[in-house]
Motif scaffolding. Structure first.
Motif, PDB file in Angstrom:
ATOM      1  N   VAL A 265      82.805   4.081  -3.542  1.00  0.00           N
ATOM      2  CA  VAL A 265      82.018   5.310  -3.502  1.00  0.00           C
ATOM      3  C   VAL A 265      81.047   5.291  -2.323  1.00  0.00           C
ATOM      4  O   VAL A 265      80.829   6.318  -1.664  1.00  0.00           O
ATOM      5  N   LEU A 266      80.472   4.127  -2.035  1.00  0.00           N
ATOM      6  CA  LEU A 266      79.570   4.020  -0.889  1.00  0.00           C
ATOM      7  C   LEU A 266      80.295   4.326   0.419  1.00  0.00           C
ATOM      8  O   LEU A 266      79.735   4.978   1.317  1.00  0.00           O
ATOM      9  N   LEU A 267      81.544   3.880   0.545  1.00  0.00           N
ATOM     10  CA  LEU A 267      82.315   4.197   1.743  1.00  0.00           C
ATOM     11  C   LEU A 267      82.631   5.692   1.814  1.00  0.00           C
ATOM     12  O   LEU A 267      82.655   6.277   2.906  1.00  0.00           O
ATOM     13  N   LEU A 268      82.860   6.319   0.659  1.00  0.00           N
ATOM     14  CA  LEU A 268      83.044   7.771   0.634  1.00  0.00           C
ATOM     15  C   LEU A 268      81.789   8.482   1.135  1.00  0.00           C
ATOM     16  O   LEU A 268      81.858   9.434   1.919  1.00  0.00           O
ATOM     17  N   MET A 269      80.635   8.017   0.686  1.00  0.00           N
ATOM     18  CA  MET A 269      79.376   8.609   1.128  1.00  0.00           C
ATOM     19  C   MET A 269      79.167   8.390   2.623  1.00  0.00           C
ATOM     20  O   MET A 269      78.724   9.300   3.337  1.00  0.00           O
ATOM     21  N   LEU A 270      79.502   7.188   3.104  1.00  0.00           N
ATOM     22  CA  LEU A 270      79.357   6.893   4.520  1.00  0.00           C
ATOM     23  C   LEU A 270      80.255   7.796   5.363  1.00  0.00           C
ATOM     24  O   LEU A 270      79.852   8.279   6.431  1.00  0.00           O
ATOM     25  N   ALA A 271      81.477   8.041   4.884  1.00  0.00           N
ATOM     26  CA  ALA A 271      82.398   8.923   5.602  1.00  0.00           C
ATOM     27  C   ALA A 271      81.841  10.337   5.689  1.00  0.00           C
ATOM     28  O   ALA A 271      81.931  10.995   6.736  1.00  0.00           O
ATOM     29  N   ASN A 272      81.235  10.820   4.608  1.00  0.00           N
ATOM     30  CA  ASN A 272      80.662  12.167   4.639  1.00  0.00           C
ATOM     31  C   ASN A 272      79.407  12.228   5.498  1.00  0.00           C
ATOM     32  O   ASN A 272      79.140  13.251   6.139  1.00  0.00           O
ATOM     33  N   LEU A 273      78.639  11.131   5.535  1.00  0.00           N
ATOM     34  CA  LEU A 273      77.489  11.082   6.436  1.00  0.00           C
ATOM     35  C   LEU A 273      77.954  11.144   7.887  1.00  0.00           C
ATOM     36  O   LEU A 273      77.401  11.896   8.707  1.00  0.00           O
ATOM     37  N   LEU A 274      78.984  10.369   8.199  1.00  0.00           N
ATOM     38  CA  LEU A 274      79.552  10.391   9.552  1.00  0.00           C
ATOM     39  C   LEU A 274      80.069  11.781   9.897  1.00  0.00           C
ATOM     40  O   LEU A 274      79.846  12.297  11.006  1.00  0.00           O
ATOM     41  N   ASN A 275      80.731  12.410   8.946  1.00  0.00           N
ATOM     42  CA  ASN A 275      81.270  13.748   9.180  1.00  0.00           C
ATOM     43  C   ASN A 275      80.161  14.760   9.433  1.00  0.00           C
ATOM     44  O   ASN A 275      80.264  15.619  10.324  1.00  0.00           O
ATOM     45  N   SER A 276      79.076  14.661   8.663  1.00  0.00           N
ATOM     46  CA  SER A 276      77.966  15.609   8.832  1.00  0.00           C
ATOM     47  C   SER A 276      77.317  15.486  10.207  1.00  0.00           C
ATOM     48  O   SER A 276      76.795  16.456  10.747  1.00  0.00           O
ATOM     49  N   ARG A 277      77.361  14.280  10.781  1.00  0.00           N
ATOM     50  CA  ARG A 277      76.749  14.062  12.093  1.00  0.00           C
ATOM     51  C   ARG A 277      77.673  14.489  13.239  1.00  0.00           C
ATOM     52  O   ARG A 277      77.196  14.900  14.300  1.00  0.00           O
ATOM     53  N   LEU A 278      78.978  14.368  13.054  1.00  0.00           N
ATOM     54  CA  LEU A 278      79.916  14.573  14.154  1.00  0.00           C
ATOM     55  C   LEU A 278      80.630  15.919  14.140  1.00  0.00           C
ATOM     56  O   LEU A 278      81.078  16.391  15.172  1.00  0.00           O
ATOM     57  N   VAL A 279      80.771  16.527  12.944  1.00  0.00           N
ATOM     58  CA  VAL A 279      81.661  17.671  12.832  1.00  0.00           C
ATOM     59  C   VAL A 279      81.182  18.883  13.634  1.00  0.00           C
ATOM     60  O   VAL A 279      81.992  19.683  14.113  1.00  0.00           O
ATOM     61  N   SER A 280      79.877  19.028  13.819  1.00  0.00           N
ATOM     62  CA  SER A 280      79.375  20.165  14.593  1.00  0.00           C
ATOM     63  C   SER A 280      79.797  20.072  16.049  1.00  0.00           C
ATOM     64  O   SER A 280      79.970  21.091  16.722  1.00  0.00           O
ATOM     65  N   ARG A 281      79.971  18.834  16.548  1.00  0.00           N
ATOM     66  CA  ARG A 281      80.367  18.645  17.943  1.00  0.00           C
ATOM     67  C   ARG A 281      81.883  18.590  18.113  1.00  0.00           C
ATOM     68  O   ARG A 281      82.427  19.134  19.070  1.00  0.00           O
TER      69      ARG A 281
END
Length: 401
Positions: A265-281
């Motif tokens: 679950v922590l890796l799932l959260m990390l993936a969504n954190l990464l996505n929130s930072r990168l997806v706009s770019r």
């Protein structure tokens, strides 16, 4: 009371408090799914029912959650999201209380279905509100909510075990009722009511099929809808099989099971954190492709390691990135679907949810049918789910590019 209807012409500014509220509302479902898992053997003994009957309550929940989304999704577009969320939370709280009072497995399964249906009505509104608030940055908003919402499956099994330690399995459902009641009060106070631009005529409010025709007739959206469905199938293969694989096959104790579950679950959260930072770019399309590449690599290694009957840690180190990649895939696929239907986000969410939880309900029977006493069947089923994701995206690139 903040009950004003928010006009579609003036989008609300997203706040951390509102994002947290939406995540907490969305978390109702994973709490209901995961919190009672440690209590299943005790529940079977207490109700004098086979453990298989208690396990079927998970499939029943998924089926009726999917059915609930199918019916309540269009209502979110026509009646307003606030009213639907409040009624769903009230029904969920009532069903949870009734679940805590029964000693009959048949009555338990009935109220479990009611709980799932009500939960669908409460949570189907969330993606539409995110779509309205974040507009073209919907993937970013979905990542924020998904990342926060992941605390529910992270904590739920441990919370269920803690309740069992101090009390009984019935208190797990009392706890769920209290959570829903608290959410009802908070949503009544703070949840905005976001309707479609033009209020639906009374006769049109029951025309569910029109909304579904609009969503399903758009061929360009179908590959992403299929992608969301197959990512969910792979996820529920893991969720259904992981207690058996970790505890029965690899022989870990309850503490290690909780830690390994939390790691995923922590890796799932990390993936969504990464996505929130990168997806706009980078855009959701590129992030989805990254998820597919990682998922295919991880799933292939998972099948290989379990075919060779290697140790637990080979499975752990491939399941982790696989679950993270499924999070990337689902979040960005859902966002791209919602962005195509600004006037039918409730219906689009219902389509996603119905297929997602409907396919998830198939995981249990398929795992039972292919059971060999090893970790290979669930590995192969997850790999097949990822392969179907790859084929869906390949068809999208070939047909619509």
């Amino acid at each position: 009371m903040h009950s004003q209807t928010t006009s579609a012409s003036k989008a609300a500014t997203p706040s951390l408090a509102l994002v947290a509220l939406l995540a907490a509302l969305f978390a109702t479902t994973p709490l209901a799914i995961d919190m009672y898992l440690p209590a299943m053997p005790t529940m079977a003994e207490g109700m004098g029912a086979p453990i298989g009957m208690v396990q079927q309550s998970l499939s029943i929940f998924l089926v009726f959650y999917a059915l609930g989304m199918l019916i309540t999704g269009p209502l979110a577009d026509s009646l307003g999201r606030r009213k639907l969320a409040l009624s769903g939370l009230a029904g969920f709280a009532l069903a949870s209380v009734m679940l805590s009072q029964t000693n009959s497995i048949e009555v338990f399964l009935f109220w479990r279905a009611i709980q799932a249906f009500s939960g669908a009505a409460a949570t189907v509104v969330v993606p539409g509100i995110i779509r309205y608030l974040y507009q073209e940055h919907t993937a970013k908003g979905m990542s924020y909510v998904a990342m926060t919402m992941m605390l529910a499956p992270l904590l739920a099994p441990a919370l269920g075990s803690l309740v069992m330690w101090f009390s009984s399995w019935q208190m797990i459902f009392v706890s769920l009722a209290l959570y829903a009641a608290i959410m009802l009060l908070i949503c009544w106070r703070y949840l905005p009511n976001i309707n479609q631009s033009k209020p639906a005529e009374p006769a049109a409010r029951l025309q569910f099929l029109h909304g579904y025709k609009t969503v399903l007739s758009l061929k360009a959206a179908r590959p992403d809808i299929a992608t969301s469905m197959f990512s969910s199938f792979a996820f529920f293969c893991f969720l259904t099989a992981v207690p058996l694989v970790y505890i029965e096959y690899f022989g870990v104790n309850e503490l290690w099971f909780a830690l390994l579950f939390a790691f995923n679950v922590l890796l799932l959260m990390l993936a969504n954190l990464l996505n929130s930072r990168l997806v706009s770019r980078t855009g959701p399309e590129r992030m989805l492709k990254l998820g597919v590449i990682l998922a295919l690599s991880s799933a292939s290694l998972l099948v290989l390691f379990n075919a060779l009957h290697l140790s637990l840690w080979f499975t752990v180190l491939t399941i982790g990135p696989l679950m993270a990649s499924l999070g990337l895939i689902a979040t960005n696929a859902d966002a791209m679907i919602l962005m195509r239907f600004p006037e039918h986000t409730g219906t689009a969410t219902a389509v996603i949810g119905t297929l997602r939880f409907g396919s998830g309900a198939l995981a249990g029977p398929l795992l039972a049918l292919t059971y060999t006493g090893t970790a290979l069947p669930f590995s192969v089923l997850m790999w097949l789910g990822v392969l179907c994701i790859l084929l869906s995206q390949w068809h999208k690139q070939k047909t619509f590019r």
